[in-house]
Design a protein around this motif. Structure first.
Motif, PDB file in Angstrom:
ATOM      1  N   ILE A  87       0.845  -1.194   0.000  1.00  0.00           N
ATOM      2  CA  ILE A  87       0.000   0.000   0.000  1.00  0.00           C
ATOM      3  C   ILE A  87       0.880   1.242   0.000  1.00  0.00           C
ATOM      4  N   VAL A  88       0.580   2.180  -0.898  1.00  0.00           N
ATOM      5  CA  VAL A  88       1.297   3.448  -0.990  1.00  0.00           C
ATOM      6  C   VAL A  88       0.286   4.584  -1.038  1.00  0.00           C
ATOM      7  N   MET A  89       0.512   5.615  -0.253  1.00  0.00           N
ATOM      8  CA  MET A  89      -0.263   6.847  -0.338  1.00  0.00           C
ATOM      9  C   MET A  89       0.712   7.965  -0.677  1.00  0.00           C
ATOM     10  N   GLN A  90       0.442   8.692  -1.762  1.00  0.00           N
ATOM     11  CA  GLN A  90       1.354   9.759  -2.207  1.00  0.00           C
ATOM     12  C   GLN A  90       0.681  11.115  -2.095  1.00  0.00           C
ATOM     13  N   ARG A  91       1.409  12.055  -1.513  1.00  0.00           N
ATOM     14  CA  ARG A  91       0.905  13.419  -1.360  1.00  0.00           C
ATOM     15  C   ARG A  91       0.704  14.070  -2.729  1.00  0.00           C
ATOM     16  N   ALA A  92      -0.205  15.027  -2.810  1.00  0.00           N
ATOM     17  CA  ALA A  92      -0.547  15.670  -4.084  1.00  0.00           C
ATOM     18  C   ALA A  92       0.649  16.329  -4.749  1.00  0.00           C
ATOM     19  N   CYS A  93       1.618  16.779  -3.973  1.00  0.00           N
ATOM     20  CA  CYS A  93       2.794  17.439  -4.542  1.00  0.00           C
ATOM     21  C   CYS A  93       3.714  16.470  -5.261  1.00  0.00           C
ATOM     22  N   LEU A  94       3.521  15.162  -5.057  1.00  0.00           N
ATOM     23  CA  LEU A  94       4.324  14.084  -5.645  1.00  0.00           C
ATOM     24  C   LEU A  94       5.720  13.981  -5.033  1.00  0.00           C
ATOM     25  N   HIS A  95       5.987  14.703  -3.970  1.00  0.00           N
ATOM     26  CA  HIS A  95       7.340  14.732  -3.409  1.00  0.00           C
ATOM     27  C   HIS A  95       7.468  13.918  -2.129  1.00  0.00           C
ATOM     28  N   ILE A  96       6.384  13.292  -1.683  1.00  0.00           N
ATOM     29  CA  ILE A  96       6.467  12.481  -0.472  1.00  0.00           C
ATOM     30  C   ILE A  96       5.390  11.392  -0.525  1.00  0.00           C
ATOM     31  N   SER A  97       5.770  10.174  -0.121  1.00  0.00           N
ATOM     32  CA  SER A  97       4.843   9.042  -0.081  1.00  0.00           C
ATOM     33  C   SER A  97       4.943   8.366   1.277  1.00  0.00           C
ATOM     34  N   VAL A  98       3.876   7.659   1.644  1.00  0.00           N
ATOM     35  CA  VAL A  98       3.866   6.846   2.858  1.00  0.00           C
ATOM     36  C   VAL A  98       3.555   5.411   2.447  1.00  0.00           C
ATOM     37  N   CYS A  99       4.355   4.464   2.919  1.00  0.00           N
ATOM     38  CA  CYS A  99       4.212   3.058   2.530  1.00  0.00           C
ATOM     39  C   CYS A  99       3.929   2.179   3.745  1.00  0.00           C
ATOM     40  N   ASN A 100       3.230   1.069   3.505  1.00  0.00           N
ATOM     41  CA  ASN A 100       3.146   0.048   4.544  1.00  0.00           C
ATOM     42  C   ASN A 100       4.400  -0.823   4.475  1.00  0.00           C
ATOM     43  N   THR A 101       4.538  -1.743   5.405  1.00  0.00           N
ATOM     44  CA  THR A 101       5.755  -2.547   5.496  1.00  0.00           C
ATOM     45  C   THR A 101       5.981  -3.373   4.236  1.00  0.00           C
ATOM     46  N   LYS A 102       4.906  -3.942   3.679  1.00  0.00           N
ATOM     47  CA  LYS A 102       5.036  -4.776   2.484  1.00  0.00           C
ATOM     48  C   LYS A 102       5.579  -3.961   1.311  1.00  0.00           C
ATOM     49  N   ALA A 103       5.083  -2.749   1.114  1.00  0.00           N
ATOM     50  CA  ALA A 103       5.563  -1.892   0.030  1.00  0.00           C
ATOM     51  C   ALA A 103       7.021  -1.514   0.246  1.00  0.00           C
ATOM     52  N   LEU A 104       7.405  -1.253   1.509  1.00  0.00           N
ATOM     53  CA  LEU A 104       8.801  -0.933   1.812  1.00  0.00           C
ATOM     54  C   LEU A 104       9.715  -2.112   1.498  1.00  0.00           C
ATOM     55  N   GLU A 105       9.272  -3.321   1.861  1.00  0.00           N
ATOM     56  CA  GLU A 105      10.088  -4.512   1.612  1.00  0.00           C
ATOM     57  C   GLU A 105      10.275  -4.747   0.123  1.00  0.00           C
ATOM     58  N   LEU A 106       9.203  -4.649  -0.658  1.00  0.00           N
ATOM     59  CA  LEU A 106       9.284  -4.882  -2.099  1.00  0.00           C
ATOM     60  C   LEU A 106      10.113  -3.814  -2.794  1.00  0.00           C
ATOM     61  N   SER A 107      10.145  -2.606  -2.219  1.00  0.00           N
ATOM     62  CA  SER A 107      10.903  -1.500  -2.808  1.00  0.00           C
ATOM     63  C   SER A 107      12.345  -1.449  -2.322  1.00  0.00           C
ATOM     64  N   GLY A 108      12.690  -2.310  -1.355  1.00  0.00           N
ATOM     65  CA  GLY A 108      14.037  -2.287  -0.797  1.00  0.00           C
ATOM     66  C   GLY A 108      14.288  -1.088   0.095  1.00  0.00           C
ATOM     67  N   LEU A 109      13.226  -0.536   0.666  1.00  0.00           N
ATOM     68  CA  LEU A 109      13.341   0.689   1.456  1.00  0.00           C
ATOM     69  C   LEU A 109      13.128   0.459   2.956  1.00  0.00           C
ATOM     70  N   ALA A 110      12.977  -0.805   3.374  1.00  0.00           N
ATOM     71  CA  ALA A 110      12.628  -1.081   4.770  1.00  0.00           C
ATOM     72  C   ALA A 110      13.661  -0.531   5.747  1.00  0.00           C
ATOM     73  N   LYS A 111      14.947  -0.622   5.390  1.00  0.00           N
ATOM     74  CA  LYS A 111      15.990  -0.119   6.285  1.00  0.00           C
ATOM     75  C   LYS A 111      16.248   1.370   6.073  1.00  0.00           C
ATOM     76  N   ILE A 112      16.049   1.839   4.836  1.00  0.00           N
ATOM     77  CA  ILE A 112      16.321   3.243   4.517  1.00  0.00           C
ATOM     78  C   ILE A 112      15.235   4.157   5.077  1.00  0.00           C
ATOM     79  N   CYS A 113      13.977   3.695   5.002  1.00  0.00           N
ATOM     80  CA  CYS A 113      12.835   4.510   5.457  1.00  0.00           C
ATOM     81  C   CYS A 113      11.976   3.685   6.419  1.00  0.00           C
ATOM     82  N   PRO A 114      12.488   3.344   7.599  1.00  0.00           N
ATOM     83  CA  PRO A 114      11.759   2.460   8.513  1.00  0.00           C
ATOM     84  C   PRO A 114      10.425   3.028   8.992  1.00  0.00           C
ATOM     85  N   ASP A 115      10.282   4.366   8.957  1.00  0.00           N
ATOM     86  CA  ASP A 115       9.024   4.969   9.399  1.00  0.00           C
ATOM     87  C   ASP A 115       7.964   4.974   8.295  1.00  0.00           C
ATOM     88  N   GLY A 116       8.350   4.531   7.086  1.00  0.00           N
ATOM     89  CA  GLY A 116       7.394   4.486   5.978  1.00  0.00           C
ATOM     90  C   GLY A 116       7.294   5.758   5.179  1.00  0.00           C
TER      91      GLY A 116
END
Length: 477
Positions: A87-116
């Motif tokens: 699950i990804v929610m992206q702000r209207a400005c397109l410059h910031i997104s919030v991900c659930n854990t599954k999306a972070l894992e698939l994107s390889g971002l779990a360690k880089i962006c642990p807060d989502g």
């Protein structure tokens, strides 16, 4: 065609948007009208329960400042919806997104962006992990988007699309447009703002022979697009001084001075136009430095480089637009939201010299208008209304009206100045014998009516290249 007294104007040009991304968003979850975080999470939950296997849930266009809670969602809240579906929610400005854990894992971002919370170019990893459209799917998206913009009176869009297919450097995107143009199926002219993020990507693009102005009928290759900073609402726009309401940050620079100078100088050397995204005055100062260096070291006539957004700026920075003959890609509708946050972010003095289209006009700077859709909807008439009134019709607040434009000046921003930005003013942008029959018909004369009525004006007919691309059911000709 007998217009029976209706008002004809040159076809509208939206000089900056994300056309394919908009069309993709129609198939995803649109959160632009949601009034609370609770409602947004509920809608994401509904989408997740009906999601096909292997599909992501993407909710876009939200603005937490419009929500009751006035905050971003969290990774934990998205995990409560699902830990199996990304699950990804992206702000209207397109410059910031919030991900659930599954999306972070698939994107390889779990360690880089642990807060989502994923911002700026880190979001590329999300795009790379999501299922990508095929060329036939791209063509379907383009045709759907073209139907919508034609209804808005638009005959040409300048669009940043390459990031839809990460790592492809625009080849599949351009091929989809070329095929549709060759098939005679495009209802709108496309001027591609080529978003290439690194010097190596730009060199590869140039080595394959691509240049600004490459002409494939209704599709043309436009400028190199560079995004130097983020957005003010997300506090990622790069500022010279710390944010007044977030003193711990000055925003984010996506490039070092050297990296940006290398890319701009490379474009200059190959005669390629550039369109540089700058919202903060820090990003603008950096871009002006790179443009000055390229100009003085390798001067070339009439490349028509420009700054996209050029929101927060001093008078001294504005003066450089005239000195370097830079285009100002403006989005007047941005003041609807920004007028309520600018002073809080940058202070009253800097706010007063920002979004100053009147001074640009006095300096003789070319200003072309756009929407930045899907950040805002591609409603040119609303854009013209805000350019003239600088007034929020809901709150009644009028913000620095002395910095606004006349109706005629605003109309020119979305017609002949758009043609100038695509270097086609010889054949488009005015209703002139010998030019293309790109035009729009409106139910009101927007140059004569009270400015408050401009945003309620309706498009009756759109014609692109002599072909009717939209006709309102109520219009009898």
């Amino acid at each position: 065609i007998d217009l029976a007294g209706a008002f004809a104007a040159p076809g509208f040009v939206d000089s900056h948007m994300h056309f394919i991304f908009y069309a993709m968003g129609k198939r995803n979850l649109d959160l632009s009208h949601v009034k609370s975080l609770k409602e947004a999470l509920a809608l994401c939950g509904e989408k997740a329960r009906s999601a096909e296997r292997g599909k992501w849930v993407y909710g876009g266009n939200f603005n937490q400042d419009d929500w009751i809670e006035k905050r971003l969602p969290t990774r934990e809240e998205l995990d409560l919806i699902s830990k199996e579906i990304p699950i990804v929610m992206q702000r209207a400005c397109l410059h910031i997104s919030v991900c659930n854990t599954k999306a972070l894992e698939l994107s390889g971002l779990a360690k880089i962006c642990p807060d989502g919370i994923v911002s700026e170019q880190e979001q590329n990893a999300i795009s790379e992990a999501m299922p990508l459209p095929t060329i036939e799917e791209l063509k379907e998206l383009i045709l759907e988007g073209a139907e919508d913009v034609a209804k808005a009176g638009i005959t040409e869009v300048h669009t940043d699309d390459f990031t839809v297919i990460p790592g492809d450097e625009g080849e599949l995107i351009m091929e989809a447009y070329r095929q549709l143009s060759a098939e005679g199926r495009l209802k709108v002219r496309i001027y591609e703002q080529c978003n290439l993020e690194t010097a190596s990507q730009l060199q590869s693009f140039l080595d394959r022979g691509h240049r600004t102005g490459d002409d494939y009928g209704f599709f043309r290759v436009g400028p190199l697009k560079i995004i130097t900073d983020g957005s003010m609402g997300a506090h990622t726009a790069a500022m010279l001084k710390a944010y007044r309401n977030a003193p711990e940050t000055k925003g984010i620079y996506n490039y070092t001075d050297e990296e940006l100078e290398t890319m701009v100088s490379m474009a200059q050397a190959y005669g390629m136009q550039t369109a540089i995204h700058c919202i903060g005055d820090g990003a603008l100062e950096q871009a002006l430095g790179a443009l000055r260096k390229a100009h003085y070291e390798n001067p070339k006539a009439d490349l028509r480089h420009g700054i996209v957004h050029c929101q927060i700026m001093s008078k001294e920075q504005q003066d450089w637009f005239r000195k370097l003959n830079l285009l100002a890609y403006i989005q007047p509708v941005f003041v609807r939201y920004d007028m309520h946050i600018v002073e809080e972010c940058v202070g009253e003095e800097l706010a007063a010299s920002s979004y100053n289209w009147r001074r640009f006009a006095k300096l003789g700077v070319h200003q072309c208008g756009g929407s930045d859709c899907p950040v805002e909807y591609f409603d040119v008439l609303s854009n013209i209304y805000y350019a003239v009134t600088r007034k929020d019709p809901e709150s009644g607040k009028c913000w620095h009206p002395e910095n606004g434009l006349t109706a005629l000046e605003a109309l020119r921003c979305f017609t002949e100045e758009g043609a100038y930005a695509s270097r086609t003013e010889a054949v488009k942008g005015t209703l002139t014998v010998g030019k293309y029959a790109d035009l729009v018909v409106l139910d009101k004369d927007i140059l004569a009516i009270p400015p408050e009525e401009i945003r309620t004006t309706s498009v009756l007919l759109t014609m692109t290249g002599g072909r009717i691309t939209y006709k309102a059911a109520a219009f009898q000709s």
